[in-house]
Design an enzyme around this catalytic site. Structure first.
Site, PDB file in Angstrom:
ATOM      1  N   SER A  60       0.895  -1.239  -0.070  1.00 26.71           N
ATOM      2  CA  SER A  60       0.167  -0.124   0.196  1.00 26.71           C
ATOM      3  C   SER A  60       0.982   1.329  -0.114  1.00 26.71           C
ATOM      4  O   SER A  60       1.938   1.244   0.552  1.00 26.71           O
ATOM      5  CB  SER A  60      -0.698   0.032   1.193  1.00 26.71           C
ATOM      6  OG  SER A  60      -1.588   1.220   1.512  1.00 26.71           O
ATOM      7  N   TYR A  72      -1.149  -1.036  10.387  1.00 27.35           N
ATOM      8  CA  TYR A  72      -1.243  -1.592   9.102  1.00 27.35           C
ATOM      9  C   TYR A  72      -0.112  -1.250   8.013  1.00 27.35           C
ATOM     10  O   TYR A  72       0.527  -1.991   7.464  1.00 27.35           O
ATOM     11  CB  TYR A  72      -2.523  -0.945   8.523  1.00 27.35           C
ATOM     12  CG  TYR A  72      -2.868  -1.321   7.285  1.00 27.35           C
ATOM     13  CD1 TYR A  72      -3.503  -2.518   6.610  1.00 27.35           C
ATOM     14  CD2 TYR A  72      -2.644  -0.138   6.239  1.00 27.35           C
ATOM     15  CE1 TYR A  72      -3.740  -2.618   5.198  1.00 27.35           C
ATOM     16  CE2 TYR A  72      -3.136  -0.365   4.858  1.00 27.35           C
ATOM     17  CZ  TYR A  72      -3.677  -1.701   4.394  1.00 27.35           C
ATOM     18  OH  TYR A  72      -4.141  -1.941   3.161  1.00 27.35           O
ATOM     19  N   LYS A 101       2.797  -3.016   5.828  1.00 22.27           N
ATOM     20  CA  LYS A 101       2.918  -2.847   4.555  1.00 22.27           C
ATOM     21  C   LYS A 101       4.282  -2.316   3.948  1.00 22.27           C
ATOM     22  O   LYS A 101       4.824  -2.816   3.114  1.00 22.27           O
ATOM     23  CB  LYS A 101       1.971  -1.922   4.062  1.00 22.27           C
ATOM     24  CG  LYS A 101       0.366  -2.382   4.094  1.00 22.27           C
ATOM     25  CD  LYS A 101       0.241  -3.524   3.262  1.00 22.27           C
ATOM     26  CE  LYS A 101      -1.406  -3.941   2.943  1.00 22.27           C
ATOM     27  NZ  LYS A 101      -1.385  -5.358   2.352  1.00 22.27           N
TER      28      LYS A 101
HETATM   29  N1  NAP Z   1      -8.540  -0.874  -1.102  1.00 21.21           N
HETATM   30  C1  NAP Z   1      -7.737   0.172  -0.977  1.00 21.21           C
HETATM   31  O1  NAP Z   1      -7.617   1.322  -1.091  1.00 21.21           O
HETATM   32  C2  NAP Z   1      -6.330  -0.399  -0.654  1.00 21.21           C
HETATM   33  C3  NAP Z   1      -5.162   0.500  -0.926  1.00 21.21           C
HETATM   34  C4  NAP Z   1      -3.974  -0.091  -0.754  1.00 21.21           C
HETATM   35  C5  NAP Z   1      -3.589  -1.335  -0.462  1.00 21.21           C
HETATM   36  N2  NAP Z   1      -4.752  -2.198  -0.514  1.00 21.21           N
HETATM   37  C6  NAP Z   1      -4.414  -3.723  -0.092  1.00 21.21           C
HETATM   38  O2  NAP Z   1      -5.183  -4.589  -1.170  1.00 21.21           O
HETATM   39  C7  NAP Z   1      -5.626  -5.719  -0.725  1.00 21.21           C
HETATM   40  C8  NAP Z   1      -6.814  -6.017  -0.872  1.00 21.21           C
HETATM   41  O3  NAP Z   1      -7.694  -5.140  -0.599  1.00 21.21           O
HETATM   42  P1  NAP Z   1      -9.136  -4.939  -1.041  1.00 21.21           P
HETATM   43  O4  NAP Z   1      -9.350  -3.353  -0.796  1.00 21.21           O
HETATM   44  O5  NAP Z   1      -9.327  -5.385  -2.359  1.00 21.21           O
HETATM   45  O6  NAP Z   1     -10.091  -5.386   0.068  1.00 21.21           O
HETATM   46  P2  NAP Z   1     -11.428  -6.294   0.057  1.00 21.21           P
HETATM   47  O7  NAP Z   1     -12.343  -5.779  -0.965  1.00 21.21           O
HETATM   48  O8  NAP Z   1     -11.939  -6.284   1.390  1.00 21.21           O
HETATM   49  O9  NAP Z   1     -11.167  -7.704  -0.287  1.00 21.21           O
HETATM   50  C9  NAP Z   1     -10.354  -8.314   0.686  1.00 21.21           C
HETATM   51  C10 NAP Z   1     -10.321 -10.042   0.203  1.00 21.21           C
HETATM   52  O10 NAP Z   1      -9.587 -10.902   1.034  1.00 21.21           O
HETATM   53  C11 NAP Z   1     -10.115 -11.528   1.683  1.00 21.21           C
HETATM   54  N3  NAP Z   1      -9.665 -11.921   2.947  1.00 21.21           N
HETATM   55  C12 NAP Z   1      -9.833 -11.094   3.943  1.00 21.21           C
HETATM   56  N4  NAP Z   1      -9.359 -11.504   4.970  1.00 21.21           N
HETATM   57  C13 NAP Z   1      -8.695 -12.934   4.607  1.00 21.21           C
HETATM   58  C14 NAP Z   1      -8.192 -13.919   5.476  1.00 21.21           C
HETATM   59  N5  NAP Z   1      -7.686 -13.703   6.664  1.00 21.21           N
HETATM   60  N6  NAP Z   1      -8.020 -15.086   4.599  1.00 21.21           N
HETATM   61  C15 NAP Z   1      -8.254 -15.101   3.372  1.00 21.21           C
HETATM   62  N7  NAP Z   1      -8.865 -14.330   2.612  1.00 21.21           N
HETATM   63  C16 NAP Z   1      -9.018 -13.092   3.264  1.00 21.21           C
HETATM   64  C17 NAP Z   1     -11.607 -11.423   1.400  1.00 21.21           C
HETATM   65  O11 NAP Z   1     -12.526 -12.280   1.494  1.00 21.21           O
HETATM   66  P3  NAP Z   1     -13.335 -12.999   2.701  1.00 21.21           P
HETATM   67  O12 NAP Z   1     -14.037 -11.952   3.395  1.00 21.21           O
HETATM   68  O13 NAP Z   1     -14.203 -14.355   2.019  1.00 21.21           O
HETATM   69  O14 NAP Z   1     -12.169 -13.889   3.537  1.00 21.21           O
HETATM   70  C18 NAP Z   1     -11.732 -10.442  -0.003  1.00 21.21           C
HETATM   71  O15 NAP Z   1     -11.645 -11.545  -0.850  1.00 21.21           O
HETATM   72  C19 NAP Z   1      -5.072  -5.852   1.015  1.00 21.21           C
HETATM   73  O16 NAP Z   1      -3.792  -6.355   0.797  1.00 21.21           O
HETATM   74  C20 NAP Z   1      -4.981  -4.075   1.068  1.00 21.21           C
HETATM   75  O17 NAP Z   1      -4.188  -3.948   2.164  1.00 21.21           O
HETATM   76  C21 NAP Z   1      -5.922  -1.734  -0.411  1.00 21.21           C
END
Ligand code: NAP
Length: 256
Positions: free
Chosen positions: A141, A154, A158
């Site tokens: 991130s 967090y 990261k």
């Molecule tokens: N969105 C942003 O703005 C942003 C920015 C920077 C970085 N990121 C990073 O991008 C990645 C994805 O984020 P996102 O925004 O796409 O999140 P999201 O929409 O909440 O999706 C998260 C996914 O991970 C799964 N998950 C969560 N905890 C888990 C666990 N313990 N074991 C297995 N699966 C798990 C969830 O499904 P289940 O609920 O079925 O487990 C879901 O498929 C993360 O690493 C996050 O830190 C996001």
């Protein structure tokens, strides 16, 4: 350039929603066989409809120690390989100053956001990539580059994930490339509290590229890192609409 992954198998953690689903779809569209994993089977099943192509799922909690072996074995059994591993799933159980974070929430963040990417990479290496080569992509991130009022814990992990990327890249070449993506604000459920309502418009207005990110933006970058980028390892691609380089907070120059 038309980037293709025909004949390759990818495993995407957290592939049932958000960024992980965007990556899984980009890979499936490029011809890869795609295994997704996340905790909830019904969520994975629904995601496969959007991902399409030759995709499947194994429900799993990536923080539980025995799960890496089970899912990686299951992927090899189902598709015959694990050529690409995307360590995407993460959690954020604590919002507040780092100084106040209790140990259970610190441990949970460590287990899911840092220990799991290392353990899943170790397992993919042992079971497939050491012998056959491959590519690992960690999802970090832009928070890993900065301090934060509420996301300090967090962001710390990261940042550590970017260092892990460099260390493993140095260890696993030439057979395996290890790279990382640092997304800015992407419109997913995980980050909804940050972009929903007027706040989202205020943030996008501040970005040089004047829009928030979509999962497809990260899917595109992951496809580049896995299907091309053959002389790139240990690196982090920042995909953030210009958030980190925007002009902000500078003291004005004195007249004359
Ligand atoms: N969105 C942003 O703005 C942003 C920015 C920077 C970085 N990121 C990073 O991008 C990645 C994805 O984020 P996102 O925004 O796409 O999140 P999201 O929409 O909440 O999706 C998260 C996914 O991970 C799964 N998950 C969560 N905890 C888990 C666990 N313990 N074991 C297995 N699966 C798990 C969830 O499904 P289940 O609920 O079925 O487990 C879901 O498929 C993360 O690493 C996050 O830190 C996001």
């Amino acid at each position: 350039m038309d980037l293709r992954l025909d004949g390759k198998t990818a495993l995407v953690t957290g592939g049932s929603a958000g960024i992980g689903k965007g990556i899984a779809k980009a890979f499936a569209d490029a011809g890869a066989q795609v295994m997704i994993t996340s905790r909830k089977a019904e969520k994975c099943e629904a995601a496969l409809v959007d991902i399409g192509g030759d995709s499947d799922y194994i429900a799993s909690h990536i923080g539980q120690l025995e799960e890496a072996e089970r899912v990686i074995d299951g992927t090899i059994e189902r598709f015959g390989a694990v050529d690409i591993l995307v360590n995407n799933a993460a959690t954020n159980p604590w919002a507040g100053p780092m100084i106040d974070c209790d140990v259970p929430r610190l441990d949970k963040t460590y287990e899911v956001n840092l220990r799991a990417p290392l353990q899943w990479t170790q397992t993919a290496w042992q079971k497939w990539m050491q012998e056959n080569g491959g590519s690992v992509i960690n999802i970090s991130s832009v928070g890993g580059f900065t301090t934060s009022e509420a996301l300090g814990v967090y962001c710390m992990f990261k940042d550590a994930l970017m260092h892990m990327t460099r260390q493993l890249a140095a260890e696993l070449g030439p057979k395996v490339r290890v790279n990382c993506i640092a997304p800015g604000l992407i419109r997913t459920d995980f980050a909804k509290v940050l972009w929903d309502g007027p706040r989202g418009k205020m943030i996008s207005d501040m970005l040089p590229l004047r829009r928030l990110g979509e999962p497809e933006d990260i899917g595109e970058a992951a496809l580049y890192l896995s299907a091309s980028a053959s002389w790139m390892t240990g690196n982090t691609l920042t995909i953030d609409g210009g958030e980190l380089i925007r002009i902000a907070g500078e003291l004005p120059l004195e007249d004359g």
